[in-house]
Scaffold this motif. Structure first.
Motif, short mmCIF file in Angstrom:
data_model
loop_
_atom_site.label_atom_id
_atom_site.label_comp_id
_atom_site.label_asym_id
_atom_site.label_seq_id
_atom_site.Cartn_x
_atom_site.Cartn_y
_atom_site.Cartn_z
N GLY A 426 33.65 27.59 48.05
CA GLY A 426 34.72 26.82 47.43
C GLY A 426 35.53 27.62 46.44
N LEU A 427 34.87 28.48 45.69
CA LEU A 427 35.56 29.32 44.71
C LEU A 427 36.13 30.58 45.33
CD1 LEU A 427 33.14 29.09 41.63
CD2 LEU A 427 35.22 27.77 42.08
N ARG A 428 35.74 30.87 46.58
CA ARG A 428 36.18 32.07 47.31
C ARG A 428 35.66 33.35 46.64
NH1 ARG A 428 36.27 30.83 51.60
NH2 ARG A 428 37.57 32.58 52.26
N LEU A 429 34.51 33.27 45.99
CA LEU A 429 33.97 34.41 45.25
C LEU A 429 32.64 34.88 45.84
CD1 LEU A 429 34.61 33.34 41.53
CD2 LEU A 429 36.02 34.82 42.99
N THR A 472 28.91 41.14 39.30
CA THR A 472 30.36 41.15 39.51
C THR A 472 30.76 40.07 40.50
OG1 THR A 472 30.51 43.52 39.06
CG2 THR A 472 32.32 42.54 40.28
N ALA A 473 31.85 39.39 40.20
CA ALA A 473 32.45 38.40 41.11
C ALA A 473 33.71 38.98 41.71
CB ALA A 473 32.77 37.11 40.35
N VAL A 474 33.81 38.89 43.04
CA VAL A 474 34.96 39.44 43.77
C VAL A 474 35.58 38.34 44.62
CG1 VAL A 474 35.65 41.02 45.62
CG2 VAL A 474 34.09 41.81 43.83
N ASN A 475 36.88 38.21 44.58
CA ASN A 475 37.60 37.29 45.45
C ASN A 475 37.64 37.90 46.86
OD1 ASN A 475 39.90 36.10 46.95
ND2 ASN A 475 40.22 34.95 45.08
N GLY A 479 40.14 40.84 47.47
CA GLY A 479 39.42 42.06 47.11
C GLY A 479 39.43 42.35 45.61
N LYS A 480 40.03 41.46 44.83
CA LYS A 480 40.13 41.69 43.39
C LYS A 480 38.83 41.32 42.67
CE LYS A 480 44.51 42.90 43.47
NZ LYS A 480 44.94 44.29 43.11
N VAL A 481 38.46 42.14 41.68
CA VAL A 481 37.35 41.80 40.81
C VAL A 481 37.81 40.72 39.84
CG1 VAL A 481 35.84 42.64 38.97
CG2 VAL A 481 36.21 44.04 41.01
N VAL A 482 37.13 39.57 39.85
CA VAL A 482 37.52 38.42 39.02
C VAL A 482 36.83 38.49 37.67
CG1 VAL A 482 37.49 35.90 38.86
CG2 VAL A 482 38.02 37.02 41.04
N TRP A 483 35.56 38.83 37.67
CA TRP A 483 34.86 39.07 36.40
C TRP A 483 33.69 40.01 36.63
CZ3 TRP A 483 29.79 37.66 36.63
CH2 TRP A 483 29.40 36.54 37.36
N LYS A 484 33.26 40.62 35.53
CA LYS A 484 32.14 41.57 35.57
C LYS A 484 31.33 41.40 34.29
CE LYS A 484 32.86 45.74 37.10
NZ LYS A 484 33.25 47.19 37.17
N ALA A 517 29.84 30.54 37.22
CA ALA A 517 30.34 31.16 38.44
C ALA A 517 31.82 31.50 38.37
CB ALA A 517 30.08 30.24 39.64
N LYS A 518 32.57 30.80 37.51
CA LYS A 518 34.01 31.04 37.40
C LYS A 518 34.36 32.15 36.42
CE LYS A 518 35.33 26.27 38.52
NZ LYS A 518 36.04 25.05 38.04
N THR A 519 33.54 32.30 35.36
CA THR A 519 33.92 33.21 34.26
C THR A 519 32.94 34.35 34.02
OG1 THR A 519 32.73 31.94 32.57
CG2 THR A 519 34.98 31.23 33.11
N GLY A 520 31.69 34.21 34.46
CA GLY A 520 30.69 35.23 34.18
C GLY A 520 29.99 35.07 32.85
N LYS A 521 30.29 34.03 32.12
CA LYS A 521 29.63 33.79 30.83
C LYS A 521 28.17 33.43 31.06
CE LYS A 521 29.78 30.87 26.69
NZ LYS A 521 30.45 29.73 26.01
N VAL A 522 27.27 34.04 30.27
CA VAL A 522 25.85 33.72 30.35
C VAL A 522 25.62 32.37 29.67
CG1 VAL A 522 23.51 34.39 29.70
CG2 VAL A 522 25.15 36.14 30.43
#
Length: 570
Positions: A426-429, A472-475, A479-484, A517-522
């Motif tokens: 759904g998030l395409r990540l 790392t989350a990738v769209n 192919g863009k890195v969304v967060w790391k 899952a959207k931001t990478g925040k712990v």
């Protein structure tokens, strides 16, 4: 696949052998009376086909045939994950690295350990039902620890590969051995650590052993009888020289001396395909609609000394598609030709719809590479649609190994090692766990040693340089890195995605974390006391969602050992 650096620096021609004596000691289960399983649901093919939508269970090593590792339950979510607490801890007694992905069938959990133990337990209380201990033969040869990544389940049976290169079938309700068959000869360097898969009555299993001069394969066995159905060799007898590719999948020159390779091939010795490596370390993905099996293939042998193996060394460092019924070749795509850096393809492929170059949504297959890129392919023909931005440093990429040692920021462990990725459709990540381990590569001439460790040199961590990792989350459509999210230690083990918009991943220092899952925040973390270097799973019993993960450390990176499976709930 990269071996423990200590092993690689100390032994260029050494043999890693585990005696069966240790494995046969009654160190686990002794004095524990088995409690009868109150019920057990026989897993049908229809259940396996629909596993991706099953919020109750975790039926395949990576959740479903698609291998997205995305669980559809959302009771545990970004708003309440901070309240996650241990429901129980199951201790196996085998204090050694753990890479198992727990399988859960209607409240019954199956976990494996190093040295091929299997436990069936209550997935709510941790109560043990039964314990099976495989009698490992007098010789077992393996590169990266005595690991086992889990079982497959179907029609009341469990299936497990063993360190002495056997495939065993167990009665899922009792643990009784139903049949056993030898996959390959362990004295030649073959072993099994991967979690198999089962589809349409066929048990699919590859082989590790690429560091020992094996000829890799994927095999299919009849689930009822253990009879061999077909074999696909990952090293073709003819055509392994390929197309003499100058560039890798991203278009960068690999600095090959192709003229010298062609001259070496012309001199003869064309039977080196028999020892060219190409292990298949991780569970294949299966498209049951098209009867297609997708898997990735490991490095060539010897790892660093390419003069022994002129050519592209097909199908090493490739993604391959074959027919489920026959094992016949459909297509392949090679990421790194004539690999002399041990940057093989090992993280399991994932089947997910993706946007093609025209923006049209089509069936795709993706793979997270040790190169630090996620590769997105057209599932029908293997064509590369795109590759992601790099998730790790690319400094000095394709620096050729030397006798004295040449540094490359991309170490032999990756990028994405064997660690399974996860995808939130759904998030395409896509979510990958990565290593950052700069290394120096040392090459040394080495003839085939006959089933012993065959590296043709060594790779060593660069002295004084920091080692760390990231999630790392990738769209997958851009192919863009969304967060790391950076981690204190190199990451190995894998990721879990859930419909609660969470990503779970563990670290070698014992921390098990939940990320937004959207931001990478712990959003949550728990200290497990040993390396959390296994992929987590999720399931629901009586309306309550659970998260399960093994904490046993890792041999490859020498993270702290343990023997526990932690299960969490709100």
């Amino acid at each position: 696949m990269a071996v423990n650096n200590m092993l690689k620096t100390l032994a260029v021609t050494g043999l890693v052998v585990a005696s069966s004596a240790y494995a046969q000691e009654p160190i686990a289960g002794a004095g524990v009376k088995a409690n009868p399983m109150p019920k057990f649901t026989s897993v049908s093919q229809d259940m396996l086909n629909n596993a991706a939508k099953d919020g109750k269970n975790w039926l395949l090593p990576n959740g479903s045939y698609d291998q997205t590792r995305h669980h559809p339950a959302s009771q545990i979510n970004t708003g309440n994950v901070a309240k996650l607490r241990p429901a129980f801890v199951f201790q196996t007694g085998i204090v050694e690295s753990m890479e198992t992905a727990p399988i859960v069938v209607d409240g019954v959990m199956f976990v494996t350990t190093s040295y091929n133990h299997v436990y069936a337990i209550n997935a709510v209380t941790g109560e043990q039902y039964w314990h099976y201990k495989h009698k490992i033969g007098p010789v077992s040869t393996y590169c990266c620890g005595p690991n086992n990544k889990g079982v497959a389940v179907s029609e009341g049976k469990l299936f497990m590969g063993t360190l002495d290169a056997k495939l065993v079938s167990l009665d899922a309700k009792t643990g009784k051995l139903l049949w056993e068959t030898e996959i390959a000869d362990p004295e030649l360097g073959y072993s099994e650590t991967m979690a198999p898969s089962v589809a349409n009555g066929k048990v699919l299993i590859g082989t590790n052993g690429g560091e020992y001069g094996v000829r890799g394969f994927v095999k299919a066995y009849d689930a009822n009888s253990g009879k061999l159905a077909w074999t696909f060799h990952t090293i073709p007898e003819k055509g392994h020289e390929g197309v003499w590719a100058e560039n890798d999948a991203t278009g960068r020159n690999m600095k090959r001396n192709i003229a010298a390779e062609k001259a070496a091939l012309a001199k003869g010795g064309g039977d080196f395909y028999k020892t060219l490596g190409g292990g298949v370390w991780m569970t294949p993905a299966v498209d049951v609609k098209t009867n297609t099996v997708f898997f990735v293939v490991g490095n060539p042998s010897p790892d660093l000394y390419g003069a022994e193996r002129p050519g592209d060394n097909l199908y090493t460092d490739s993604i391959v598609a074959v027919d489920l019924n026959t094992g016949n070749y459909k297509w392949h795509y090679q990421y790194v030709a004539h690999d002399v850096w041990d940057l093989d393809a090992v993280s399991p492929p994932i089947l997910v719809d993706v946007k093609d170059k025209n923006g049209k949504m089509i069936p795709g297959v993706i793979h997270g590479g040790k190169t630090g890129h996620i590769y997105v392919h057209d599932r029908s023909n293997g064509n590369l649609i795109r590759f992601s931005e790099p998730m790790v440093s690319q400094e000095g990429l394709w620096t050729l190994p030397t006798k004295e040692g040449a540094r490359m920021s991309l170490g032999a462990n990756g990028g994405v090692e064997w660690s399974p990725m996860a995808v939130n459709p759904g998030l395409r990540l896509a979510y990958a766990v990565n290593l950052e381990q700069p290394m120096t590569y040392h090459v040394e001439a080495a003839a085939y040693p006959g089933g012993k460790l065959w590296l043709g040199g060594a790779f060593k961590n660069s002295v004084g340089e920091e080692q760390f990792g990231n999630v790392t989350a990738v769209n997958i459509d851009t192919g863009k890195v969304v967060w790391k999210a950076r981690t204190d230690q190199p990451m190995i083990g894998g990721a879990l995605s859930t419909a609660g918009n969470l990503v779970f991943a563990g670290e070698g220092n014992g921390w098990f974390k939940a990320y937004d899952a959207k931001t990478g925040k712990v959003l949550w973390q728990y200290q497990c006391g040993a390396g959390v270097n296994a992929p987590a799973t999720s399931y629901t019993v009586n309306g309550k969602q659970y998260i399960a993960v093994a904490a046993g450390g890792n041999t490859q990176l020498d993270f702290k050992r343990g023997n526990s499976v932690f299960v969490f709930a709100l």
